[in-house]
Design a protein around this motif. Sequence first.
Motif, mmCIF file in Angstrom:
data_model
loop_
_atom_site.group_PDB
_atom_site.id
_atom_site.type_symbol
_atom_site.label_atom_id
_atom_site.label_comp_id
_atom_site.label_asym_id
_atom_site.label_seq_id
_atom_site.Cartn_x
_atom_site.Cartn_y
_atom_site.Cartn_z
ATOM 1 N N TYR A 478 -0.555 -0.031 5.872
ATOM 2 C CA TYR A 478 -1.226 -0.564 4.918
ATOM 3 C C TYR A 478 -1.566 1.535 3.622
ATOM 4 O O TYR A 478 -0.781 0.807 2.381
ATOM 5 C CB TYR A 478 -2.763 -0.222 5.138
ATOM 6 N N ALA A 479 -0.782 2.365 4.112
ATOM 7 C CA ALA A 479 -0.787 3.649 3.138
ATOM 8 C C ALA A 479 0.330 3.205 2.458
ATOM 9 O O ALA A 479 0.812 4.056 0.942
ATOM 10 C CB ALA A 479 -0.949 4.517 4.434
ATOM 11 N N PHE A 480 1.508 2.650 3.008
ATOM 12 C CA PHE A 480 2.381 2.823 2.197
ATOM 13 C C PHE A 480 2.478 1.730 0.822
ATOM 14 O O PHE A 480 3.350 2.308 0.286
ATOM 15 C CB PHE A 480 4.048 2.023 3.093
ATOM 16 N N PHE A 481 1.701 1.089 0.803
ATOM 17 C CA PHE A 481 1.635 -0.019 0.104
ATOM 18 C C PHE A 481 0.485 0.084 -1.339
ATOM 19 O O PHE A 481 0.679 0.509 -1.998
ATOM 20 C CB PHE A 481 1.106 -1.605 0.765
ATOM 21 N N VAL A 482 -0.133 1.352 -0.503
ATOM 22 C CA VAL A 482 -1.322 1.938 -1.742
ATOM 23 C C VAL A 482 -0.443 3.234 -2.825
ATOM 24 O O VAL A 482 -0.626 3.013 -3.623
ATOM 25 C CB VAL A 482 -1.765 2.627 -0.414
ATOM 26 N N PHE A 483 0.315 3.780 -1.623
ATOM 27 C CA PHE A 483 1.308 4.475 -2.449
ATOM 28 C C PHE A 483 1.902 3.876 -3.403
ATOM 29 O O PHE A 483 2.426 4.156 -4.197
ATOM 30 C CB PHE A 483 1.998 5.288 -1.387
ATOM 31 N N VAL A 484 2.792 2.838 -2.863
ATOM 32 C CA VAL A 484 3.797 2.143 -3.785
ATOM 33 C C VAL A 484 2.757 1.853 -4.952
ATOM 34 O O VAL A 484 3.263 2.207 -6.198
ATOM 35 C CB VAL A 484 4.694 0.917 -3.262
ATOM 36 N N THR A 485 1.839 1.042 -4.800
ATOM 37 C CA THR A 485 0.674 0.065 -5.794
ATOM 38 C C THR A 485 0.660 1.604 -6.752
ATOM 39 O O THR A 485 0.380 1.303 -7.977
ATOM 40 C CB THR A 485 -0.490 0.102 -5.260
ATOM 41 N N MET A 486 0.120 3.123 -5.917
ATOM 42 C CA MET A 486 -0.219 3.499 -7.315
ATOM 43 C C MET A 486 0.807 4.343 -8.442
ATOM 44 O O MET A 486 0.741 4.751 -9.312
ATOM 45 C CB MET A 486 -0.535 4.641 -6.037
ATOM 46 N N LEU A 487 2.119 5.007 -7.729
ATOM 47 C CA LEU A 487 3.473 4.877 -7.703
ATOM 48 C C LEU A 487 3.692 3.905 -9.278
ATOM 49 O O LEU A 487 3.600 3.850 -10.428
ATOM 50 C CB LEU A 487 4.078 4.717 -6.919
ATOM 51 N N TYR A 488 3.110 2.374 -9.129
ATOM 52 C CA TYR A 488 3.958 1.537 -9.798
ATOM 53 C C TYR A 488 2.822 1.303 -11.391
ATOM 54 O O TYR A 488 2.836 1.148 -12.700
ATOM 55 C CB TYR A 488 3.747 0.252 -9.216
ATOM 56 N N GLN A 489 1.270 1.523 -11.002
ATOM 57 C CA GLN A 489 0.345 2.075 -11.572
ATOM 58 C C GLN A 489 0.482 3.043 -12.601
ATOM 59 O O GLN A 489 1.162 3.145 -13.760
ATOM 60 C CB GLN A 489 -0.968 2.045 -11.380
ATOM 61 N N LYS A 490 0.727 4.164 -12.171
ATOM 62 C CA LYS A 490 1.618 5.326 -13.141
ATOM 63 C C LYS A 490 2.995 5.049 -14.222
ATOM 64 O O LYS A 490 2.655 5.647 -14.696
ATOM 65 C CB LYS A 490 2.124 6.453 -11.617
#
Length: 495
Positions: A478-490
């Motif tokens: 879950y933490a990995f997916f959150v990190f990837v999602t935040m990077l994509y939004q940035k």
Amino acid sequence: MNKKIINQILTLTLCNILTYSLFFFYRVFISRQIGSVGMGLYTFGMTLYYLFYNISSGGILTAISKYIAETSDLPEIKIKTAFVMSRIIFLWSIVIAIFFSLLNPIFCNTIFNTPILQKTIYPLIICTVVVSQSAILKGFFYGIQNPAPPALAEVFENIMRLSIICPLFLSLDKSASFETKLLLTFLGILLGEISSCGFLIAAYKIKCSKNRLKIDINELAEIPSKIFKISIPLATIGVLGMIFQSLENMIIPKLFELIGMKSTQAISVYGIINGMSFPAALLPLVIINSLSTIIIPTISEIKMYNKTLNSRINYFILATLIVSLPITCIFLLYPVEICQLLYKNQLAGVYLKHISPAIVFYYLSVTLSSILNALGEVIFNFVQNTILTIIRLVLYVLLILVIKNELPYIWITNIFALISCIVMIEKISNLKFKFTIEKGTINTLLLLMCFCLFIMIVLLYFRITNIKIFIPLFLSGYAFFVFVTMLYQKWRKKN
């Protein structure tokens, strides 16, 4: 969200995770020493303590951090605020501690009908003075947006508490009385708070050692009046909350007796629910508390900028929901196993299963309440808390007696957490700056819900059900997916 705020949240979160882990270990340790009846008495004692703490210095931390953040262009006023308020609150807290001591027999013998508390609660009376000074210094550091000293002070507090009290418990003779064990439990709270206060005083002296104060008579009147304008409504909310909690502490065990439980069993069940099940469910609230601490000074700074303010509130709400999602899943899947692991008590797990569906509402209510306080809606928080609490207490009486079971106590609490969130969101939406939930917030939340469900299905498909393997893998994925999602939004914002 700028890097400064993110760094503050990360600092607080890391320290708070360590702090709450240590304190939770302390609660688990003492629960095994004093049992479920002891945890029921511990809950009564802490309710009394928080009642008198709110009378002595409730709302001071929030008021000082908000006031200092709003006067960020006046460096001297920050130190003057801490200096003046520490003297006033110190004298006031001593008066309240004396009243606490005088009223102690009435509360313990007459109201709660727990005579054993009368002799063991004295460490908490001293705590009301110590914690009032800590609150002022924490407010000072949060106001200047330097959360590290308060965060480290809490870590130091819990280390000292564990390092002193746990060896004392282990060195006790097996014939040691229950009263002695309960006294040691409360003594641990006092020793920890003294350590924390000492740490904060040292940090404040280092920060402000070169400053010389010149305070005129006008400032002696102006500073307290502005602080009390914010803190008194917050303190009133806190006092009423503790009065209602005291009523709950009296009413609920009596209701349990009326449906067929013996007196000790009623206190034991109440102690399991409030001393084990709810604390387990709210343990990850440490991360949300980091957010709520940062909310008030950061929103106070930018209250006049609508777009920035709307974006920041969306960020805080989204962060709360991101934390709530995996926690809800874990507690729904493994409530009994978690409580068996922590407390060696399966009944606590049964109650935790009923609490779990509403975890997101408990977490979100903390964030929304802090947002409203930062926006100056303290009176609204006060009114809605009071009304909902009174209705909740009435429903406790009706449903517990009708259904003749302790579970309506949990169900009603869950439902009112949801109602509170709906009321607060509606209030924020109708304020002058026109708050709206951003499309990005909704999309991110839906995406993470899908990721959460996907990870859970994959792990269950491969029959990975052992709690010690499932939880680390689930949280890591879950933490990995959150990190990837935040990077994509940035990346999307830059392009």
